[in-house]
Design an enzyme around this catalytic site. Structure first.
Site, PDB file in Angstrom:
ATOM      1  N   HIS B  83       0.812  -1.222   0.000  1.00 41.78           N
ATOM      2  CA  HIS B  83       0.000   0.000   0.000  1.00 41.78           C
ATOM      3  C   HIS B  83       0.842   1.266   0.000  1.00 41.78           C
ATOM      4  O   HIS B  83       0.327   2.351   0.253  1.00 41.78           O
ATOM      5  CB  HIS B  83      -0.939   0.019   1.210  1.00 41.78           C
ATOM      6  CG  HIS B  83      -2.081  -0.938   1.070  1.00 41.78           C
ATOM      7  ND1 HIS B  83      -2.936  -1.237   2.097  1.00 41.78           N
ATOM      8  CD2 HIS B  83      -2.510  -1.686   0.024  1.00 41.78           C
ATOM      9  CE1 HIS B  83      -3.827  -2.125   1.690  1.00 41.78           C
ATOM     10  NE2 HIS B  83      -3.574  -2.414   0.435  1.00 41.78           N
ATOM     11  N   ILE B  90       1.092   7.082   0.497  1.00 47.71           N
ATOM     12  CA  ILE B  90       0.573   5.979   1.298  1.00 47.71           C
ATOM     13  C   ILE B  90      -0.921   5.841   1.070  1.00 47.71           C
ATOM     14  O   ILE B  90      -1.646   6.836   1.088  1.00 47.71           O
ATOM     15  CB  ILE B  90       0.799   6.243   2.810  1.00 47.71           C
ATOM     16  CG1 ILE B  90       2.265   6.580   3.083  1.00 47.71           C
ATOM     17  CG2 ILE B  90       0.343   5.062   3.649  1.00 47.71           C
ATOM     18  CD1 ILE B  90       2.485   7.282   4.406  1.00 47.71           C
ATOM     19  N   CYS B  91      -1.359   4.615   0.861  1.00 46.11           N
ATOM     20  CA  CYS B  91      -2.789   4.373   0.712  1.00 46.11           C
ATOM     21  C   CYS B  91      -3.287   3.732   2.005  1.00 46.11           C
ATOM     22  O   CYS B  91      -3.087   2.551   2.239  1.00 46.11           O
ATOM     23  CB  CYS B  91      -3.008   3.457  -0.486  1.00 46.11           C
ATOM     24  SG  CYS B  91      -4.674   2.862  -0.658  1.00 46.11           S
ATOM     25  N   LEU B  92      -3.851   4.561   2.885  1.00 47.18           N
ATOM     26  CA  LEU B  92      -4.303   4.076   4.195  1.00 47.18           C
ATOM     27  C   LEU B  92      -5.602   4.796   4.518  1.00 47.18           C
ATOM     28  O   LEU B  92      -5.663   6.024   4.439  1.00 47.18           O
ATOM     29  CB  LEU B  92      -3.226   4.378   5.252  1.00 47.18           C
ATOM     30  CG  LEU B  92      -3.551   4.014   6.704  1.00 47.18           C
ATOM     31  CD1 LEU B  92      -3.649   2.505   6.868  1.00 47.18           C
ATOM     32  CD2 LEU B  92      -2.506   4.574   7.649  1.00 47.18           C
ATOM     33  N   PHE B 145      -8.460   6.904  -3.287  1.00 49.31           N
ATOM     34  CA  PHE B 145      -8.057   5.504  -3.325  1.00 49.31           C
ATOM     35  C   PHE B 145      -9.287   4.628  -3.143  1.00 49.31           C
ATOM     36  O   PHE B 145     -10.232   4.997  -2.447  1.00 49.31           O
ATOM     37  CB  PHE B 145      -7.082   5.203  -2.188  1.00 49.31           C
ATOM     38  CG  PHE B 145      -5.727   5.800  -2.388  1.00 49.31           C
ATOM     39  CD1 PHE B 145      -4.897   5.331  -3.399  1.00 49.31           C
ATOM     40  CD2 PHE B 145      -5.284   6.819  -1.576  1.00 49.31           C
ATOM     41  CE1 PHE B 145      -3.648   5.868  -3.574  1.00 49.31           C
ATOM     42  CE2 PHE B 145      -4.026   7.363  -1.751  1.00 49.31           C
ATOM     43  CZ  PHE B 145      -3.199   6.895  -2.757  1.00 49.31           C
TER      44      PHE B 145
END
Lengths: 309, 152
Positions: B83, B90-92, B145
């Site tokens: 991720h 950052i994909c969170l 995202f």
């Protein structure tokens, strides 16, 4: 009023608004003054002029305008908010606090969304007034003890004042712009407060019997702004937050900040017991906060009547 | 409008104490902060490494999420994670508009990122990393995202 004056006043007000929008506050003040000469029974003209004077830091003028506006329109959030800022600027924190609380009351009563977004600003201002009150009391208390700490604090204050005067002089001469000047002053103020708090902490550590550092317990602190609360509301899961900031969040995302479950503004309930606890902490804390004594209220009579509005 | 006071308070608190593996590197202003994080358990992907995070705050923090990215320089690399893109984005869900909550703070974000790394076993980049890194011109906070994978 001769016929047509009301119309003329509106025209002048529009010109004033245009100046204000362009940052020409002197021009705006001039047009609003002319408008008031044509029609002195419109409270909005006074609040508009107060806004221009607020930008120009003509505090006495702001106070006069706000009082005249409130005389004509008592439930006047904007006027009370401006009044409070000016009162704080001329160092009358008690009056400033009572005006700020009025502004907050009218603001939360209002059902208009646009008005409500002011609540967060006013809440912050309320805290600022309370803080200034503590500071004045605290300085008094230390002065009475007449020791090394008060000498050192005075030195810090003198330095700080010199810095501010220096910025003022540069703003006056035009070598620093107004916005830059204000930013610099704010920076200087934060620096000064930090130094002063460090100093007090150092003294508190060396003499724990006489001074204890004031720390607000976590349960009185809003989890969003990290400030002590003044109008806490409770959510479905039992957590409390400052009303104004929680509503700012709910407008963007209608969910409980902790559980992420759906939460509507209408589901919030005031937490009166917690509100009392916050109030009591501020008023009766014996550490850095010195208790308010009778007769401490500033004696300026011009706005004494406002506390009874 | 709340940002400066709240950040001031967070800073004071963080200068006092921080959880293990989190270090405050630079916080000279109230717009950008740098923090270092380390993964302290024996996960071989991250052992011995220190990663640098850059936080960017808007005027509306903490009502709005901060923008958080990993920074690459001579001594810091971008951690491997399905991720985390090569450019540090950052994909969170926690950092996304819909997943953010104003009760989070800089410290809790760092802790979440630490545990996101700790629990990862795949030395991989996200699907489409190369294309994303080459063509993305959006700022992290504007990217939508899709959180299709909640297992990692």
């Amino acid at each position: 009023m001769p016929p047509g004056n009301e119309y003329a006043a509106e025209q002048l007000k529009a010109q004033g608004n245009a100046c204000f929008k362009n940052g020409d506050y002197e021009g705006a003040e001039g047009y609003y003054s002319q408008a008031i000469q044509k029609n002195s029974s419109n409270p909005l003209l006074f609040t508009n002029r107060a806004m221009a004077r607020n930008k120009l830091e003509k505090w006495e003028g702001v106070i006069d305008d706000c009082i005249r506006s409130i005389e004509q329109l008592p439930e006047n959030m904007k006027a009370f908010h401006l009044l409070s800022q000016a009162q704080l600027a001329v160092n009358h924190p008690n009056e400033a606090l009572s005006s700020a609380l009025k502004a907050y009351e009218y603001c939360t009563k209002s059902t208009q969304q646009t008005t409500f977004s002011n609540a967060a600003l006013i809440s912050q201002h309320v805290l600022k007034c309370k803080k200034r009150k503590w500071e004045i009391r605290e300085r008094e208390r230390i002065r009475r003890r007449g020791d090394l700490l008060s000498d050192l604090e005075e030195m810090l204050e003198r330095d700080h004042k010199k810095d501010l005067d220096d910025v003022d002089a540069r703003m006056e001469s035009g070598s620093t712009s107004r916005t830059e000047g204000h930013e610099e002053k704010e920076e200087r103020r934060l620096e000064f407060e930090k130094k002063r708090d460090d100093l007090r902490t150092a003294f508190a550590i060396s003499d724990p019997d006489h001074q204890q550092k004031r720390e607000v317990p976590d349960y009185l602190v809003d989890g969003i702004t990290f400030e002590i609360m003044h109008d806490p509301v409770v959510t479905n899961n039992g957590r409390s937050y400052e009303r104004a900031t929680l509503i700012e969040h709910l407008k963007r995302s209608p969910t409980d900040p902790l559980t992420r479950e759906p939460l509507k503004i209408s589901e919030l309930r005031p937490n009166l017991a917690l509100k009392e606890a916050c109030q009591e902490f501020i008023e009766s804390n014996s550490g850095w906060i010195y208790d308010c004594e009778d007769g401490e209220v500033d004696s300026d009579s011009r706005w004494a009547h406002l506390s009874h509005v | 409008m709340f940002a400066s006071r709240r950040l001031g308070k967070e800073l004071t608190k963080m200068q006092g104490q921080l959880p293990p593996g989190i270090t405050l590197v630079e916080a000279d202003n109230l717009e950008n902060w740098l923090l270092d994080i380390q993964v302290l358990d024996a996960n071989p992907i991250y052992a011995g490494e220190t990663y640098r995070l850059k936080f960017t705050f808007s005027q509306n923090y903490p009502i709005e999420a901060p923008e958080v990215v990993f920074v690459k320089d001579d001594t810091h690399s971008i951690p491997w994670h399905p991720h985390i893109y090569t450019n540090g984005i950052i994909c969170l869900d926690l950092l996304d508009r819909s997943g953010w909550s104003p009760v989070h703070n800089v410290e809790s974000v760092c802790v979440s990122l630490q545990s996101m790394l700790t629990s990862n076993t795949r030395k991989e980049r996200p699907e489409g990393d190369e294309n994303f890194v080459r063509y993305n011109t959006q700022r992290p906070r504007d990217i939508n995202f899709v959180f299709h994978d909640n297992k990692v």
